[in-house]
Scaffold this motif. Structure first.
Motif, PDB file in Angstrom:
ATOM      1  N   GLU A  44       0.914  -1.154  -0.266  1.00  0.00           N
ATOM      2  CA  GLU A  44      -0.085  -0.044  -0.051  1.00  0.00           C
ATOM      3  C   GLU A  44       0.915   1.130  -0.023  1.00  0.00           C
ATOM      4  O   GLU A  44       1.912   1.287   0.998  1.00  0.00           O
ATOM      5  CB  GLU A  44      -0.887  -0.065   1.256  1.00  0.00           C
ATOM      6  CG  GLU A  44      -1.753   1.264   1.383  1.00  0.00           C
ATOM      7  CD  GLU A  44      -2.513   1.264   2.713  1.00  0.00           C
ATOM      8  OE1 GLU A  44      -3.367   1.838   2.757  1.00  0.00           O
ATOM      9  OE2 GLU A  44      -1.833   0.907   3.830  1.00  0.00           O
ATOM     10  N   ALA A  45       0.648   2.096  -1.005  1.00  0.00           N
ATOM     11  CA  ALA A  45       1.594   3.283  -1.088  1.00  0.00           C
ATOM     12  C   ALA A  45       0.924   4.651  -1.454  1.00  0.00           C
ATOM     13  O   ALA A  45      -0.038   4.554  -2.222  1.00  0.00           O
ATOM     14  CB  ALA A  45       2.555   2.968  -2.083  1.00  0.00           C
ATOM     15  N   VAL A  46       1.487   5.717  -1.068  1.00  0.00           N
ATOM     16  CA  VAL A  46       1.024   6.820  -1.592  1.00  0.00           C
ATOM     17  C   VAL A  46       2.463   7.139  -2.526  1.00  0.00           C
ATOM     18  O   VAL A  46       3.358   7.549  -2.203  1.00  0.00           O
ATOM     19  CB  VAL A  46       1.155   8.080  -0.484  1.00  0.00           C
ATOM     20  CG1 VAL A  46       0.620   9.317  -1.079  1.00  0.00           C
ATOM     21  CG2 VAL A  46      -0.063   7.508   0.330  1.00  0.00           C
ATOM     22  N   ILE A  47       1.720   7.550  -3.791  1.00  0.00           N
ATOM     23  CA  ILE A  47       2.956   7.951  -4.888  1.00  0.00           C
ATOM     24  C   ILE A  47       2.876   9.442  -5.259  1.00  0.00           C
ATOM     25  O   ILE A  47       1.837  10.049  -5.319  1.00  0.00           O
ATOM     26  CB  ILE A  47       2.766   6.835  -6.049  1.00  0.00           C
ATOM     27  CG1 ILE A  47       2.236   5.535  -5.958  1.00  0.00           C
ATOM     28  CG2 ILE A  47       3.709   7.308  -7.163  1.00  0.00           C
ATOM     29  CD1 ILE A  47       3.535   4.833  -5.364  1.00  0.00           C
ATOM     30  N   VAL A  48       4.183   9.884  -5.185  1.00  0.00           N
ATOM     31  CA  VAL A  48       4.422  11.377  -5.470  1.00  0.00           C
ATOM     32  C   VAL A  48       5.552  11.537  -6.517  1.00  0.00           C
ATOM     33  O   VAL A  48       6.415  11.145  -6.459  1.00  0.00           O
ATOM     34  CB  VAL A  48       4.588  12.397  -4.298  1.00  0.00           C
ATOM     35  CG1 VAL A  48       4.811  13.739  -4.719  1.00  0.00           C
ATOM     36  CG2 VAL A  48       3.685  12.017  -3.221  1.00  0.00           C
ATOM     37  N   GLY A  49       4.983  12.215  -7.623  1.00  0.00           N
ATOM     38  CA  GLY A  49       6.312  12.517  -8.522  1.00  0.00           C
ATOM     39  C   GLY A  49       7.154  13.441  -8.103  1.00  0.00           C
ATOM     40  O   GLY A  49       6.719  14.573  -7.598  1.00  0.00           O
ATOM     41  N   GLY A  50       8.459  13.227  -8.343  1.00  0.00           N
ATOM     42  CA  GLY A  50       9.448  14.103  -7.620  1.00  0.00           C
ATOM     43  C   GLY A  50       9.887  15.121  -8.674  1.00  0.00           C
ATOM     44  O   GLY A  50      10.834  16.089  -8.174  1.00  0.00           O
ATOM     45  N   GLU A  51       9.343  15.293  -9.621  1.00  0.00           N
ATOM     46  CA  GLU A  51       9.900  16.211 -10.653  1.00  0.00           C
ATOM     47  C   GLU A  51       8.988  16.763 -11.928  1.00  0.00           C
ATOM     48  O   GLU A  51       8.205  15.906 -12.319  1.00  0.00           O
ATOM     49  CB  GLU A  51      11.205  15.584 -11.401  1.00  0.00           C
ATOM     50  CG  GLU A  51      12.037  16.623 -12.402  1.00  0.00           C
ATOM     51  CD  GLU A  51      13.169  15.690 -12.917  1.00  0.00           C
ATOM     52  OE1 GLU A  51      12.998  15.355 -14.331  1.00  0.00           O
ATOM     53  OE2 GLU A  51      14.162  15.804 -12.417  1.00  0.00           O
ATOM     54  N   GLY A  52       9.028  18.149 -11.984  1.00  0.00           N
ATOM     55  CA  GLY A  52       8.279  18.693 -13.142  1.00  0.00           C
ATOM     56  C   GLY A  52       6.777  18.495 -12.877  1.00  0.00           C
ATOM     57  O   GLY A  52       6.006  18.634 -13.846  1.00  0.00           O
ATOM     58  N   GLN A  53       6.212  18.164 -11.597  1.00  0.00           N
ATOM     59  CA  GLN A  53       5.016  17.948 -11.479  1.00  0.00           C
ATOM     60  C   GLN A  53       4.327  18.998 -10.614  1.00  0.00           C
ATOM     61  O   GLN A  53       4.949  19.716 -10.085  1.00  0.00           O
ATOM     62  CB  GLN A  53       4.514  16.621 -11.068  1.00  0.00           C
ATOM     63  CG  GLN A  53       4.899  15.490 -11.891  1.00  0.00           C
ATOM     64  CD  GLN A  53       4.272  15.398 -13.141  1.00  0.00           C
ATOM     65  OE1 GLN A  53       3.113  15.705 -13.393  1.00  0.00           O
ATOM     66  NE2 GLN A  53       4.832  15.007 -14.296  1.00  0.00           N
ATOM     67  N   ASP A  54       2.964  18.745 -10.378  1.00  0.00           N
ATOM     68  CA  ASP A  54       2.430  19.852  -8.980  1.00  0.00           C
ATOM     69  C   ASP A  54       2.209  18.862  -7.961  1.00  0.00           C
ATOM     70  O   ASP A  54       1.725  19.393  -6.901  1.00  0.00           O
ATOM     71  CB  ASP A  54       1.181  20.308  -9.662  1.00  0.00           C
ATOM     72  CG  ASP A  54       0.932  21.260 -10.581  1.00  0.00           C
ATOM     73  OD1 ASP A  54       2.117  22.068 -10.702  1.00  0.00           O
ATOM     74  OD2 ASP A  54       0.048  21.295 -11.387  1.00  0.00           O
ATOM     75  N   PHE A  55       3.142  17.887  -7.952  1.00  0.00           N
ATOM     76  CA  PHE A  55       3.238  16.622  -6.723  1.00  0.00           C
ATOM     77  C   PHE A  55       1.767  16.378  -6.204  1.00  0.00           C
ATOM     78  O   PHE A  55       1.468  16.494  -5.047  1.00  0.00           O
ATOM     79  CB  PHE A  55       4.106  17.620  -5.535  1.00  0.00           C
ATOM     80  CG  PHE A  55       5.431  18.227  -6.362  1.00  0.00           C
ATOM     81  CD1 PHE A  55       6.232  17.445  -6.745  1.00  0.00           C
ATOM     82  CD2 PHE A  55       5.502  19.604  -6.015  1.00  0.00           C
ATOM     83  CE1 PHE A  55       7.424  17.961  -7.444  1.00  0.00           C
ATOM     84  CE2 PHE A  55       6.798  20.197  -6.525  1.00  0.00           C
ATOM     85  CZ  PHE A  55       7.821  19.133  -7.450  1.00  0.00           C
TER      86      PHE A  55
END
Length: 388
Positions: free
Chosen positions: A261-272
């Motif tokens: 189970e995970a919370v995924i967050v883009g670390g670059e170039g996104q609004d996170f």
């Protein structure tokens, strides 16, 4: 083949075209309402209150460029060929005019019902013709000399009225559903503001309101945070496992790295903006997974991180592309209620999401039904019974 009673006409035979006003910057901001390209993009039907801009022009200039009820407005230019000659019909008698990147088509006859033309220029056959006539290397353009060549299939006037009435019924249902989605979205935002800050406390299983103090912790202290090692280019939508590429879920047929189970967050170039996921997945090397929660409920953290993502926006570094590094995630401050209250909050917000998703599916169904109706009604493949 032209349906019985219908006729195929050139736009140049039924419309008089005129380009709009090119004005100095000092003229904008006051005066008469002024239609620009974005007004055309944003509305199939235009009325004076919907028009945002204003322009100060002489009475003579206004007389020469005044909009009348039933005028059709086309955008002359766009970033893509697919969006040239998009149209909006002016269904108002109030004074208004239009800009230089807009072409006004004024009906030359009374054979076209203005309410029908709202839909006639959305027809796929019309769209194919104007896209083919578009020109330009950097931006797509279309002019009056091109529009006059476009063919339009026109049913008898009484049939036009019936078609417009049927399609407007779908438009009303679509507008109603869009308003419901907006209202539900605003209600969810209000719920998040109340629940994720502790301003509103829910009832526990015994019917008593939660009242314990929230704990102040760091995200890194209550979870394991990691990024992927893959920079692969072979991901596709047809694979067996999820592959999160900067917070975008694609699929991969490769070997997965995580099962959690995970919370995924883009670390670059996104609004996170975070994503919640359960199962087998892999990560891009610039994407982070927050998992292995301690005294924390994953779905609650998903909503909490989403609500407080301005923290990531403030911590991101980089002049061109904003990016996050592992310590920034680890140091994110979190206020946690008890696990039971976290679960209750997550349930309430999940139900709100489900309501919005249901409405969004209803909207998609209505839009598809309208599209299918237009394909048969605007081509005469399905005829309308005319009373009398």
């Amino acid at each position: 083949m032209v349906p019985n009673g219908w006729e195929n006409v050139l736009l140049g035979e039924v419309f008089d075209f005129r380009n709009g006003i090119n004005a100095d910057k000092s003229q904008y901001g006051q005066g008469v309402k002024f239609v620009n390209v974005m007004d055309v993009f944003g509305n199939n039907i235009l009325t004076e209150p919907k028009i945002i801009g204003r322009i100060s022009i002489s009475d003579k200039k206004l007389d020469d460029n005044r909009l009348e009820y039933g005028d059709v407005l086309f955008n002359r230019t766009s970033e893509t060929f697919d969006e040239i000659a998009m149209s909006a019909v002016y269904l108002d008698d109030a004074d208004a005019t239009f800009g230089g990147f807009v072409i006004r088509g004024r009906p030359l006859t009374n054979n076209l019902d203005p309410k029908y033309t709202v839909y006639a220029f959305q027809d796929s056959n019309f769209r194919k013709q104007v896209i083919k006539l578009g020109q330009g290397a950097v931006r797509a353009n279309i002019g009056q000399k091109d529009l006059v060549k476009v063919e339009l299939l026109v049913p008898p006037f009484s049939e036009q009225q019936k078609i417009a009435k049927i399609l407007s019924t779908w438009d009303k249902a679509i507008s109603t559903t869009e308003r419901l989605i907006e209202n539900s979205t605003q209600q969810k935002k209000a719920l998040m503001q109340q629940l994720l800050t502790g301003k509103k406390r829910l009832l526990d299983e015994s019917g008593k309101r939660f009242d314990g103090e929230w704990s102040s912790v760091l995200l890194g202290d209550i979870s394991h945070i990691t990024t992927g090692s893959s920079n692969r280019e072979d991901s596709s939508l047809t694979g067996e496992y999820a592959f999160f590429d900067r917070s975008i879920d694609v699929r991969t047929s490769g070997i997965f790295l995580f099962d959690a189970e995970a919370v995924i967050v883009g670390g670059e170039g996104q609004d996170f903006v975070p994503k919640y996921f359960e199962g087998k997945f892999d990560l891009h090397q610039r994407t982070y997974a927050i998992m292995d929660f301690e005294n924390a409920y994953g779905k609650f953290l998903f909503y909490y991180i989403g609500y407080y993502r301005h923290y990531f926006l403030s911590q991101a570094v980089g002049s061109t592309v904003k990016s996050l590094r592992l310590p920034m995630f680890q140091k994110m401050p979190i206020n946690l209620p008890s696990v039971k209250e976290q679960q209750k909050i997550a349930t309430v917000l999940t139900n709100a999401d489900k309501e919005i998703e249901l409405l969004e599916q209803q909207l998609a169904d209505l839009q598809q039904e309208k599209k299918a109706l237009m394909q048969v009604l605007l081509t005469g493949k399905k005829r309308i019974l005319i009373d009398g």
